[in-house]
Write an enzyme that holds these catalytic residues in place. Structure first.
Site, mmCIF file in Angstrom:
data_model
loop_
_atom_site.group_PDB
_atom_site.id
_atom_site.type_symbol
_atom_site.label_atom_id
_atom_site.label_comp_id
_atom_site.label_asym_id
_atom_site.label_seq_id
_atom_site.Cartn_x
_atom_site.Cartn_y
_atom_site.Cartn_z
ATOM 1 N N HIS A 88 0.806 -1.218 0.000
ATOM 2 C CA HIS A 88 0.000 0.000 0.000
ATOM 3 C C HIS A 88 0.836 1.263 0.000
ATOM 4 O O HIS A 88 0.348 2.344 0.318
ATOM 5 C CB HIS A 88 -0.965 -0.009 1.198
ATOM 6 C CG HIS A 88 -1.986 -1.103 1.106
ATOM 7 N ND1 HIS A 88 -2.795 -1.468 2.151
ATOM 8 C CD2 HIS A 88 -2.313 -1.947 0.093
ATOM 9 C CE1 HIS A 88 -3.587 -2.463 1.784
ATOM 10 N NE2 HIS A 88 -3.302 -2.778 0.540
ATOM 11 N N THR A 127 -3.664 -8.250 11.012
ATOM 12 C CA THR A 127 -4.532 -7.738 9.943
ATOM 13 C C THR A 127 -5.912 -8.364 10.054
ATOM 14 O O THR A 127 -6.064 -9.528 10.373
ATOM 15 C CB THR A 127 -3.942 -8.001 8.539
ATOM 16 O OG1 THR A 127 -4.852 -7.493 7.553
ATOM 17 C CG2 THR A 127 -3.671 -9.477 8.291
HETATM 18 N N1 APR Z 1 -1.200 -7.398 17.928
HETATM 19 C C1 APR Z 1 -1.809 -8.152 16.971
HETATM 20 N N2 APR Z 1 -2.943 -7.766 16.330
HETATM 21 C C2 APR Z 1 -3.467 -6.568 16.672
HETATM 22 C C3 APR Z 1 -2.897 -5.741 17.670
HETATM 23 C C4 APR Z 1 -1.712 -6.201 18.297
HETATM 24 N N3 APR Z 1 -1.092 -5.483 19.255
HETATM 25 N N4 APR Z 1 -3.670 -4.612 17.784
HETATM 26 C C5 APR Z 1 -4.667 -4.737 16.892
HETATM 27 N N5 APR Z 1 -4.559 -5.906 16.240
HETATM 28 C C6 APR Z 1 -5.398 -6.443 15.176
HETATM 29 C C7 APR Z 1 -6.840 -6.038 15.239
HETATM 30 O O1 APR Z 1 -7.579 -6.986 16.012
HETATM 31 C C8 APR Z 1 -7.263 -6.098 13.767
HETATM 32 O O2 APR Z 1 -7.777 -7.376 13.433
HETATM 33 O O3 APR Z 1 -4.914 -5.898 13.972
HETATM 34 C C9 APR Z 1 -5.962 -5.878 13.013
HETATM 35 C C10 APR Z 1 -5.905 -4.538 12.308
HETATM 36 O O4 APR Z 1 -6.913 -4.550 11.343
HETATM 37 P P1 APR Z 1 -7.216 -3.227 10.517
HETATM 38 O O5 APR Z 1 -7.331 -2.071 11.435
HETATM 39 O O6 APR Z 1 -8.329 -3.585 9.591
HETATM 40 O O7 APR Z 1 -5.883 -2.977 9.678
HETATM 41 P P2 APR Z 1 -5.413 -3.750 8.397
HETATM 42 O O8 APR Z 1 -5.874 -5.177 8.415
HETATM 43 O O9 APR Z 1 -3.952 -3.508 8.260
HETATM 44 O O10 APR Z 1 -6.177 -2.973 7.228
HETATM 45 C C11 APR Z 1 -5.828 -3.387 5.924
HETATM 46 O O11 APR Z 1 -7.204 -1.665 5.026
HETATM 47 O O12 APR Z 1 -7.902 0.412 5.441
HETATM 48 C C12 APR Z 1 -7.134 -0.332 4.583
HETATM 49 O O13 APR Z 1 -5.190 0.246 3.377
HETATM 50 C C13 APR Z 1 -5.700 0.102 4.664
HETATM 51 O O14 APR Z 1 -3.704 -1.211 4.883
HETATM 52 C C14 APR Z 1 -5.025 -1.040 5.385
HETATM 53 C C15 APR Z 1 -5.913 -2.199 5.017
#
Ligand code: APR
Length: 245
Positions: A120, A189
């Protein structure tokens, strides 16, 4: 302390090609908000989905530029956490290791990971929205979005916005790595955003063992071979210690 199944430890000890896909959760313990966390302060009234789009930038370039300037400042003042460093250790111990990240904060680079695919983009990089030229520096006159020195187009962050396509080379390399690895980690994620969310399925279809490390269950959880729910900054260092000492 997490108990790791002996067959997973055995598998990683012998593995020659491992892939790790990371999301915002891996940077959460560095103080960076995940995408599904609520925003704070001035930005609390906005959803990332409403700012990280070409239409938002066309409609109000200054608002979008300011949001990224804020996030760039936060990213620059944050530091990798134990989870980032554990992935560096993993890369050191495995002959072929590919780190695919959805994060734009650059923390994997700062931690010392080498083979990184930034699906990204990277918030620390800025390019022209017209001619694509990268800008090393720019003048932020109050009230105006900085402009390209070459064509005077508006500068923008070098990240992939919603409705934009991912960098083709990075995506192709990510799919290739996912389809040829022996172990695929999905770390921090939610597995909600495509095409990153499909990489784990592609890996599994090609016979890889899939491991999830996430604070909570995700839509991927029912289809993984091993799921560890908790903080990646705690689980990953424990796993690296259990496998490589
Ligand atoms: N350790 C492990 N997991 C964690 C922690 C932690 N300390 N804190 C939060 N999480 C988990 C949450 O439970 C969630 O499932 O990380 C995940 C983050 O999910 P999102 O906020 O959806 O982020 P992400 O999956 O990276 O989003 C993917 O979506 O919005 C678009 O481009 C953006 O790159 C992003 C993509």
């Amino acid at each position: 302390m997490t108990n790791f199944p002996p067959d997973l430890i055995q598998l990683l000890t012998k593995a020659t090609h491992v892939v790790a896909l990371t999301g915002a959760g891996v940077s959460q313990e560095s103080g960076l908000r995940t995408f599904r966390d609520a925003q704070s302060g001035l930005w609390a009234q906005y959803r990332p989905e409403d700012l990280a789009t070409p239409r938002a930038f066309a409609r109000d370039p200054k608002l979008v530029w300011n949001w990224y300037a804020h996030r760039r400042k936060v990213a620059k003042s944050s530091h990798p956490n134990a989870g980032h460093y554990a992935l560096v250790e993993m890369e050191r111990n495995i002959p072929e290791f590919t780190l695919i990240t959805q994060n734009v904060d650059g923390l994997h680079h700062v931690a010392g990971s080498k083979h990184i695919l930034e699906l990204h983009g990277n918030i620390l990089n800025v390019r022209c929205s017209q001619c694509g030229t990268f800008a090393d520096d720019w003048h932020e006159e109050a009230g105006n979005v900085p402009r390209c020195a070459k064509c005077n187009g508006l500068l923008r962050p070098d990240v992939v916005w919603f409705e934009e396509s991912l960098p083709r080379e990075q995506l192709e390399a990510a799919v290739q790595a996912a389809c040829t690895c022996q172990v695929f980690f999905s770390i921090g994620t939610s597995g909600l955003v495509q095409p990153a969310a499909s990489l784990a399925h592609a890996a599994r279809t090609e016979g890889a063992v899939v491991v999830e490390v996430n604070a909570e269950p995700t839509p991927l959880t029912p289809r993984v071979d091993f799921a560890f729910h908790g903080k990646s900054g705690e689980i990953l260092p424990e796993l690296v210690k259990a496998v490589w000492g």
